[in-house]
Scaffold this motif. Structure first.
Motif, PDB file in Angstrom:
ATOM      1  N   VAL A  38      -1.832  -3.023   8.357  1.00 17.54           N
ATOM      2  CA  VAL A  38      -0.431  -2.692   8.132  1.00 17.54           C
ATOM      3  C   VAL A  38       0.102  -1.734   9.196  1.00 17.54           C
ATOM      4  O   VAL A  38       1.211  -1.919   9.713  1.00 17.54           O
ATOM      5  CB  VAL A  38      -0.246  -2.094   6.719  1.00 17.54           C
ATOM      6  CG1 VAL A  38       1.139  -1.500   6.549  1.00 17.54           C
ATOM      7  CG2 VAL A  38      -0.482  -3.167   5.667  1.00 17.54           C
ATOM      8  N   LYS A  77       2.944  -3.234  11.497  1.00 15.13           N
ATOM      9  CA  LYS A  77       4.206  -2.888  10.824  1.00 15.13           C
ATOM     10  C   LYS A  77       4.622  -3.995   9.856  1.00 15.13           C
ATOM     11  O   LYS A  77       5.801  -4.201   9.589  1.00 15.13           O
ATOM     12  CB  LYS A  77       5.339  -2.649  11.846  1.00 15.13           C
ATOM     13  CG  LYS A  77       5.001  -1.688  12.967  1.00 15.13           C
ATOM     14  CD  LYS A  77       4.695  -0.289  12.464  1.00 15.13           C
ATOM     15  CE  LYS A  77       4.483   0.695  13.604  1.00 15.13           C
ATOM     16  NZ  LYS A  77       3.258   0.463  14.386  1.00 15.13           N
ATOM     17  N   GLU A  78       3.668  -4.693   9.316  1.00 18.67           N
ATOM     18  CA  GLU A  78       3.919  -5.708   8.307  1.00 18.67           C
ATOM     19  C   GLU A  78       2.643  -5.945   7.517  1.00 18.67           C
ATOM     20  O   GLU A  78       1.540  -5.582   7.952  1.00 18.67           O
ATOM     21  CB  GLU A  78       4.387  -7.026   8.930  1.00 18.67           C
ATOM     22  CG  GLU A  78       3.302  -7.783   9.670  1.00 18.67           C
ATOM     23  CD  GLU A  78       3.739  -9.193  10.076  1.00 18.67           C
ATOM     24  OE1 GLU A  78       4.591  -9.766   9.383  1.00 18.67           O
ATOM     25  OE2 GLU A  78       3.219  -9.706  11.075  1.00 18.67           O
ATOM     26  N   TYR A  79       2.802  -6.560   6.351  1.00 18.15           N
ATOM     27  CA  TYR A  79       1.670  -6.916   5.504  1.00 18.15           C
ATOM     28  C   TYR A  79       1.684  -8.428   5.371  1.00 18.15           C
ATOM     29  O   TYR A  79       2.548  -9.008   4.721  1.00 18.15           O
ATOM     30  CB  TYR A  79       1.814  -6.232   4.146  1.00 18.15           C
ATOM     31  CG  TYR A  79       0.649  -6.394   3.192  1.00 18.15           C
ATOM     32  CD1 TYR A  79      -0.577  -6.927   3.582  1.00 18.15           C
ATOM     33  CD2 TYR A  79       0.770  -5.985   1.868  1.00 18.15           C
ATOM     34  CE1 TYR A  79      -1.634  -7.054   2.705  1.00 18.15           C
ATOM     35  CE2 TYR A  79      -0.277  -6.100   0.967  1.00 18.15           C
ATOM     36  CZ  TYR A  79      -1.471  -6.639   1.381  1.00 18.15           C
ATOM     37  OH  TYR A  79      -2.527  -6.761   0.491  1.00 18.15           O
ATOM     38  N   VAL A 130       6.472   2.342   9.534  1.00 21.87           N
ATOM     39  CA  VAL A 130       5.756   1.296   8.812  1.00 21.87           C
ATOM     40  C   VAL A 130       6.417   1.049   7.463  1.00 21.87           C
ATOM     41  O   VAL A 130       6.662  -0.089   7.068  1.00 21.87           O
ATOM     42  CB  VAL A 130       4.271   1.675   8.623  1.00 21.87           C
ATOM     43  CG1 VAL A 130       3.557   0.612   7.782  1.00 21.87           C
ATOM     44  CG2 VAL A 130       3.584   1.831   9.970  1.00 21.87           C
ATOM     45  N   CYS A 131       6.712   2.131   6.738  1.00 20.31           N
ATOM     46  CA  CYS A 131       7.342   2.000   5.423  1.00 20.31           C
ATOM     47  C   CYS A 131       8.715   1.347   5.537  1.00 20.31           C
ATOM     48  O   CYS A 131       9.090   0.508   4.706  1.00 20.31           O
ATOM     49  CB  CYS A 131       7.481   3.372   4.757  1.00 20.31           C
ATOM     50  SG  CYS A 131       5.912   4.071   4.204  1.00 20.31           S
ATOM     51  N   LEU A 141       8.012  -2.343   5.989  1.00 20.40           N
ATOM     52  CA  LEU A 141       7.365  -2.973   4.837  1.00 20.40           C
ATOM     53  C   LEU A 141       8.296  -3.149   3.666  1.00 20.40           C
ATOM     54  O   LEU A 141       8.410  -4.238   3.087  1.00 20.40           O
ATOM     55  CB  LEU A 141       6.173  -2.126   4.375  1.00 20.40           C
ATOM     56  CG  LEU A 141       4.800  -2.389   4.978  1.00 20.40           C
ATOM     57  CD1 LEU A 141       3.792  -1.482   4.310  1.00 20.40           C
ATOM     58  CD2 LEU A 141       4.400  -3.835   4.818  1.00 20.40           C
ATOM     59  N   MET A 197       3.701  -3.086  -2.304  1.00 25.12           N
ATOM     60  CA  MET A 197       3.253  -3.691  -1.057  1.00 25.12           C
ATOM     61  C   MET A 197       3.635  -5.168  -0.932  1.00 25.12           C
ATOM     62  O   MET A 197       3.585  -5.736   0.151  1.00 25.12           O
ATOM     63  CB  MET A 197       1.735  -3.553  -0.917  1.00 25.12           C
ATOM     64  CG  MET A 197       1.256  -2.120  -0.774  1.00 25.12           C
ATOM     65  SD  MET A 197       1.651  -1.402   0.835  1.00 25.12           S
ATOM     66  CE  MET A 197       0.510  -2.279   1.901  1.00 25.12           C
ATOM     67  N   ARG A 221      13.265 -11.633   6.815  1.00 28.14           N
ATOM     68  CA  ARG A 221      12.550 -10.576   6.071  1.00 28.14           C
ATOM     69  C   ARG A 221      13.529  -9.700   5.288  1.00 28.14           C
ATOM     70  O   ARG A 221      13.461  -8.475   5.315  1.00 28.14           O
ATOM     71  CB  ARG A 221      11.716  -9.707   7.014  1.00 28.14           C
ATOM     72  CG  ARG A 221      10.674 -10.451   7.836  1.00 28.14           C
ATOM     73  CD  ARG A 221       9.693 -11.196   6.923  1.00 28.14           C
ATOM     74  NE  ARG A 221       8.441 -11.544   7.589  1.00 28.14           N
ATOM     75  CZ  ARG A 221       8.210 -12.656   8.256  1.00 28.14           C
ATOM     76  NH1 ARG A 221       9.178 -13.539   8.396  1.00 28.14           N
ATOM     77  NH2 ARG A 221       7.031 -12.900   8.791  1.00 28.14           N
ATOM     78  N   ASN A 273       8.904  -6.610   5.343  1.00 27.64           N
ATOM     79  CA  ASN A 273       7.779  -7.311   5.982  1.00 27.64           C
ATOM     80  C   ASN A 273       6.552  -7.289   5.078  1.00 27.64           C
ATOM     81  O   ASN A 273       5.520  -6.737   5.412  1.00 27.64           O
ATOM     82  CB  ASN A 273       7.444  -6.650   7.317  1.00 27.64           C
ATOM     83  CG  ASN A 273       8.525  -6.873   8.355  1.00 27.64           C
ATOM     84  OD1 ASN A 273       9.385  -7.727   8.189  1.00 27.64           O
ATOM     85  ND2 ASN A 273       8.492  -6.089   9.418  1.00 27.64           N
ATOM     86  N   ARG A 274       6.691  -7.874   3.930  1.00 26.78           N
ATOM     87  CA  ARG A 274       5.612  -7.896   2.945  1.00 26.78           C
ATOM     88  C   ARG A 274       5.502  -9.284   2.331  1.00 26.78           C
ATOM     89  O   ARG A 274       6.453 -10.069   2.391  1.00 26.78           O
ATOM     90  CB  ARG A 274       5.868  -6.844   1.856  1.00 26.78           C
ATOM     91  CG  ARG A 274       7.259  -6.896   1.240  1.00 26.78           C
ATOM     92  CD  ARG A 274       7.464  -5.775   0.227  1.00 26.78           C
ATOM     93  NE  ARG A 274       8.859  -5.692  -0.210  1.00 26.78           N
ATOM     94  CZ  ARG A 274       9.263  -4.946  -1.219  1.00 26.78           C
ATOM     95  NH1 ARG A 274       8.381  -4.214  -1.909  1.00 26.78           N
ATOM     96  NH2 ARG A 274      10.544  -4.897  -1.561  1.00 26.78           N
TER      97      ARG A 274
END
Length: 562
Positions: free
Chosen positions: A124, A128-130, A239-240, A243, A278, A389, A393-394
């Motif tokens: 992650v 910068k995505e899951y 990142v958050c 996500l 997430m 997205r 990005n999850r």
């Protein structure tokens, strides 16, 4: 969720020896190879079903994107397992062994879970995505507590403090403790270049990186993993934002608003208050008794953030009224009565007179065909929104029934036409119920390629209402909402309790539970059955005497049980 923020829960446990880590790596690398091979098989099935040069070109692009993901995942596993063998990360060979026979077993969940969390955190923070592929793969290995990872990303300061406390307790017998340890234990800020940096929503990035590096060192994590985790958590706010779509609902509304020219009424509504999980779930209702039905059927879900697509409310309410009128029509009462007397549905429909079909068509044709057309348009717009997205990005799971399934089906067909590098990690699971769509092999193969996890077709073979609607629509091919989809990788679930299309509204929770869908709240399913399914059943179901009268009256009579 912040209570779970703790670096010790996202780092490989010190209790695992190097040999243990090597055994974990060997087993996970083979499981990964098998996971990759299965996804490639689905892509090949699609290419051969379409059998055009463009289809094979798309398949090759998908395999390239898939291999890139698999190689990155293997590297993260290798790093989390303390770089067994040293040197450079190994390559995942296309002919890699997939058998786990004879390999040592995985460690206990207590020790395996933190290692899987490390793999997830590396993935992650680096991307910068899951990816839905990463989520599906990791969950197939063992339980993953995503709240721990999310809490660490949202509050790295707290994660450092909690790990520092545990480490300090374990090192009480040591005479000397580092300056950074004392600073972390205080939890008031960070000293960088002799200047106190106050904590506002997390430590300043350099201090976070230093704190993470120090604590991970105490935890026995070394090598490249330390630097990657430290730099990743130092930029966790970015990142958050990527996500969870943390740039806010205003951005989501703006993106949706860009497409309202295509579809007059379109919005994304939260079913429950979002918790920035997430992964997310998007649900689509097939018709509306009231605007509340945009979200009401989906309160059966807990866990992941759950949203509902609001689309063409006015048309869906008109359709609901038309469907109720339809089931009260004598021809439909006759059909229902004959089904109760165990007449085969297909033969029954073929025997109906032109006059019966004319009456049915007069009742339902315009609202059904109009809303069906709107569903197809909405689906294309939804596909565009998902590709952008709009929910972050999850991984996204899609759930729908009736025309809601058609919206999702069309969205997935649009996504399948895009470059695989854009869509590889977007969709996790797909649950479609009572779908007025074709069982066409090529179209379902495209969906099977897109989804990293499950593709479920819930059907009711005795859904006489959908059978009639399909006939009115000119659907002379197989209808997925009435029969299985014959394709490897598609799970067909017979929802025999749904013997009339309107029942999907009150039984969707029960059918999701029957499928083993994740996040289903059984208590809420029970309430849905008691409050909604019972009411719908009272309106639709027939006694033996009612059935006898309906059959005796015949399909062309102007009377009905209503």
């Amino acid at each position: 969720m912040s209570d779970k923020s703790d670096l010790t829960r996202v780092a490989p446990p010190k209790e695992l020896s190097d040999a243990d880590c090597r055994a974990v790596f060997d087993r996970l690398s083979r499981r990964l190879a098998n996971f990759r091979n299965t996804a490639e098989l689905y892509a090949s099935t699609e290419a051969y079903s379409v059998n055009t040069q463009a289809a094979f070109t798309l398949k090759d692009a998908f395999v390239k994107a898939l291999n890139d993901w698999a190689q990155e995942t293997l590297k993260n596993i290798w790093l989390a397992c303390r770089e067994p063998g040293g040197g450079d990360p190994p390559r995942l060979d296309p002919l890699a062994d997939t058998s786990t026979a004879g390999l040592p077993p995985l460690p206990s969940q207590e020790h395996l879970a933190p290692l899987l969390h490390t793999v997830l955190l590396l993935h992650v923070t680096a991307n910068k995505e899951y990816s839905s592929r990463t989520r599906t793969f990791l969950i197939s290995i063992g339980p993953v507590d995503e709240e721990v990872v999310a809490a660490t990303l949202k509050n790295p300061q707290r994660a450092i403090e909690e790990a520092g406390k545990k480490t300090e307790a374990a090192r009480e017998d040591h005479a000397r403790k580092s300056k950074m340890l004392r600073m972390v234990g205080m939890g008031v800020g960070a000293v960088a270049g002799g200047v106190l940096i106050g904590v506002t929503g997390g430590l300043a990035a350099p201090a976070v990186g230093a704190g993470v590096s120090t604590v991970l060192g105490w935890l026995g994590v070394g090598g490249t993993a330390v630097g990657m985790l430290a730099s990743g958590l130092a930029g966790s706010s970015v990142v958050c934002g990527a996500l969870f779509g943390a740039y806010g609902s205003k951005r989501t509304a703006a993106v949706v608003g860009e497409y309202t020219r295509e579809v007059r009424d379109l919005a994304i509504k939260a079913v429950h208050e979002p918790k920035e999980t997430m992964a997310a779930r998007l649900c689509v209702t097939g018709w509306l008794e009231s605007p509340d039905d945009v979200t009401a059927p989906w309160t059966v879900f807990g866990g992941d953030d759950t949203f509902a697509l609001q689309w063409e409310v006015e048309a869906l309410q008109a359709l609901s009224t038309a469907l109720v009128d339809l089931i009260k029509a004598q021809a439909m009462q006759y059909i229902k009565g004959q089904i109760i007397k165990q007449t085969v549905l297909a033969a029954l429909l073929s025997a109906l007179s032109p006059l019966s079909w004319m009456k049915i068509t007069k009742t339902i044709d315009n609202p059904w065909m109009h809303t069906k057309s709107l569903a197809a348009k909405t689906g294309k717009v939804l596909g565009t929104l998902l590709a952008e997205r709009v929910l972050g990005n999850r991984p996204i799971t899609l759930v729908g029934y009736s025309l809601g399934s058609l919206v999702i089906f069309e969205a997935l067909q649009h996504l399948a036409s895009l470059p695989p590098s854009q869509t590889l990690g977007l969709i996790q699971d797909v649950y479609l119920f009572g779908s007025p769509v074709s069982t066409d092999r090529a179209q379902w193969a495209a969906i099977r390629r897109l989804a990293a996890g499950r593709v479920v077709n819930g059907y009711g073979s005795d859904d006489y209402v959908l059978a009639v609607l399909a006939r009115v629509s000119g659907m002379n091919w197989g209808v997925a909402g009435l029969e299985p989809v014959e394709l490897q990788g598609v799970e067909n679930v017979a929802c025999d309790q749904v013997d009339g299309h309107l029942k999907w509204r009150g039984m969707i929770g029960q059918c999701l539970a029957q499928c083993g869908a994740s996040g289903v709240d059984k208590a809420e399913v029970k309430r849905q059955l008691e409050r909604k399914a019972t009411k719908i059943g009272e309106e639709m179901d027939m006694t033996e005497e009612d059935a006898e009268r309906a059959v005796k009256a015949g399909p062309d009579s102007d009377t009905s049980l209503a």
